[in-house]
Design an enzyme around this catalytic site. Structure first.
Site, PDB file in Angstrom:
ATOM      1  N   TYR A 177      27.615 -53.725   6.268  1.00 48.84           N
ATOM      2  CA  TYR A 177      28.652 -54.587   5.422  1.00 48.84           C
ATOM      3  C   TYR A 177      30.147 -54.361   5.965  1.00 48.84           C
ATOM      4  O   TYR A 177      30.622 -55.402   5.993  1.00 48.84           O
ATOM      5  CB  TYR A 177      28.362 -54.141   4.053  1.00 48.84           C
ATOM      6  CG  TYR A 177      28.973 -55.285   3.234  1.00 48.84           C
ATOM      7  CD1 TYR A 177      28.729 -56.540   3.142  1.00 48.84           C
ATOM      8  CD2 TYR A 177      30.426 -54.826   2.472  1.00 48.84           C
ATOM      9  CE1 TYR A 177      29.695 -57.554   2.217  1.00 48.84           C
ATOM     10  CE2 TYR A 177      31.110 -55.925   1.684  1.00 48.84           C
ATOM     11  CZ  TYR A 177      30.797 -56.987   1.758  1.00 48.84           C
ATOM     12  OH  TYR A 177      31.450 -57.921   0.810  1.00 48.84           O
ATOM     13  N   LYS A 181      32.612 -57.058   7.757  1.00 49.29           N
ATOM     14  CA  LYS A 181      33.758 -57.741   7.050  1.00 49.29           C
ATOM     15  C   LYS A 181      35.086 -57.495   7.882  1.00 49.29           C
ATOM     16  O   LYS A 181      35.947 -58.002   8.065  1.00 49.29           O
ATOM     17  CB  LYS A 181      34.102 -57.220   5.527  1.00 49.29           C
ATOM     18  CG  LYS A 181      32.811 -57.829   4.554  1.00 49.29           C
ATOM     19  CD  LYS A 181      33.174 -59.221   4.581  1.00 49.29           C
ATOM     20  CE  LYS A 181      32.153 -60.038   4.360  1.00 49.29           C
ATOM     21  NZ  LYS A 181      32.498 -61.510   4.063  1.00 49.29           N
TER      22      LYS A 181
END
Ligand SMILES: NC(=O)c1ccc[n+]([C@@H]2O[C@H](COP(=O)([O-])OP(=O)(O)OC[C@H]3O[C@@H](n4cnc5c(N)ncnc54)[C@H](OP(=O)(O)O)[C@@H]3O)[C@@H](O)[C@H]2O)c1
Length: 317
Positions: A177, A181
């Site tokens: 994750y 990002k």
């Protein structure tokens, strides 16, 4: 500094403007679409599931009977789907904004790959959006538009080096994750540098929504129906969280406020919550060498080279 008069609950009139939102079936993408439609914009709500898309459009129309919304199937983890959706969206007149919001926020426990052979979190959150923005560059240039990439505070909380974007080694859900990002944010800044250098009339901005929970968001049939336990645990975190509706404020301002400039990073005023303000991105996301390497990787992995030259000559529509 001049007083900030922006009121996220009273947007300027957006009639005649067209925006495409990815991941519009839930959460921040849904509420961004709702806010844009409420201000009179034409919104192309996109998502990977036709039933959820129909429910999302119906929910917007329940709020605003006159809402000017259409739906378009688009799975950001699938490059074929990205190209097909872009081909449909390109057929419309100029686009004023692209909200690159869709995302896997709870990555799988074990590393998974997409049909195209890419790690699924990186593919969904970063790679698909790189390809979509490239495919829609001419439409955006014709609308003198803006693209907004959705970053995350997690990039500041857990600095990581983006050496292995597809996580061939050392996969963990959190690493997947955060890396996706970091990649999204770095691509957003790199896009702005490249668009400026090529004199393309499009700006690229990065925005993050703080910490926005569905358990702190009002219930909407077919969109947001958290159970009691979710509500309870979300309310325990009230001081450090906000609703997804409030989280969408920052994304929408980054997309439509004429005062926002390309290359900027926006977030909620208190970091985790609050009205939109300029914010400070994590250091690793600002590294132009890393971003250039990542950009080359995305060109190669998607087979999409952004058509800067054509876009710089695009006629206003
Ligand atoms: N909420 C936060 O506090 C927070 C903080 C930082 C950053 N963000 C970022 O904000 C964005 C939205 O998050 P959220 O909290 O609104 O999450 P969410 O409520 O889980 O919504 C995610 C949206 O993305 C869609 N999506 C997932 N995979 C997709 C795919 N392959 N193709 C197309 N759409 C896909 C989902 O569609 P389905 O309905 O089909 O599942 C859904 O509409 C994400 O990029 C996330 O990283 C959120």
């Amino acid at each position: 500094m001049a007083r900030d008069l922006w009121d996220p609950e009273r947007l300027p009139d957006l009639s005649g403007r067209r925006y495409l939102v990815t991941g519009a079936t839930a959460g921040l993408g849904f509420f961004s679409s709702l806010q844009l439609a409420g201000a009179g914009a034409h919104v192309i709500m996109t998502g990977r599931n036709p039933h959820r898309l129909a429910a999302a459009r119906a929910a917007v129309q329940r709020h605003y009977g006159e809402a000017d919304v259409e739906t378009l199937l688009l799975d950001t983890s699938n490059l074929g789907s990205v190209r097909a959706a872009a081909a449909t969206a390109r057929g419309r007149t100029g686009l004023h904004g692209l909200l690159l919001n869709a995302g896997i926020v709870h990555p799988p426990r074990e590393r998974e790959e997409t049909h195209d052979g890419h790690e699924i979190v990186f593919a969904t959150n970063a790679l698909g959006h790189y390809a979509l923005a490239g495919e829609l560059l001419l439409a955006l240039a014709a609308g003198r538009g803006r693209m907004v990439w959705v970053g995350s505070m997690s990039t500041s909380l857990t600095p990581m080096e983006l050496i292995d974007p597809e996580l061939q080694n050392e996969y963990t859900p959190w690493r997947a994750y955060v890396q996706s990002k970091i990649a999204t944010t770095a691509l957003g800044f790199e896009a702005d540098r490249r668009l400026r250098a090529a004199h393309v009339p499009i700006s690229s901005v990065v925005a993050h929504p703080g910490y926005s929970l569905s358990g702190r968001t009002r219930g909407i049939i077919g969109i947001n129906a958290p159970g009691r336990l979710k509500r309870f645990t979300a309310n325990l975190q009230a001081p450090i969280t906000q609703s997804k509706e409030q989280g969408a404020w920052t994304l929408v301002r980054a997309l439509v406020d004429p005062a926002v400039e390309g290359g900027q990073f926006w977030g909620p005023s208190r970091g985790v919550s609050g009205p939109p303000r300029p914010a400070t991105p994590a250091r690793g996301t600002r590294d132009p060498e890393l971003a250039a390497r990542l950009w080359n990787y995305c060109e190669h992995a998607t087979g999409t080279v952004w058509p800067y030259l054509k876009a710089s000559k695009a006629r206003r529509r």
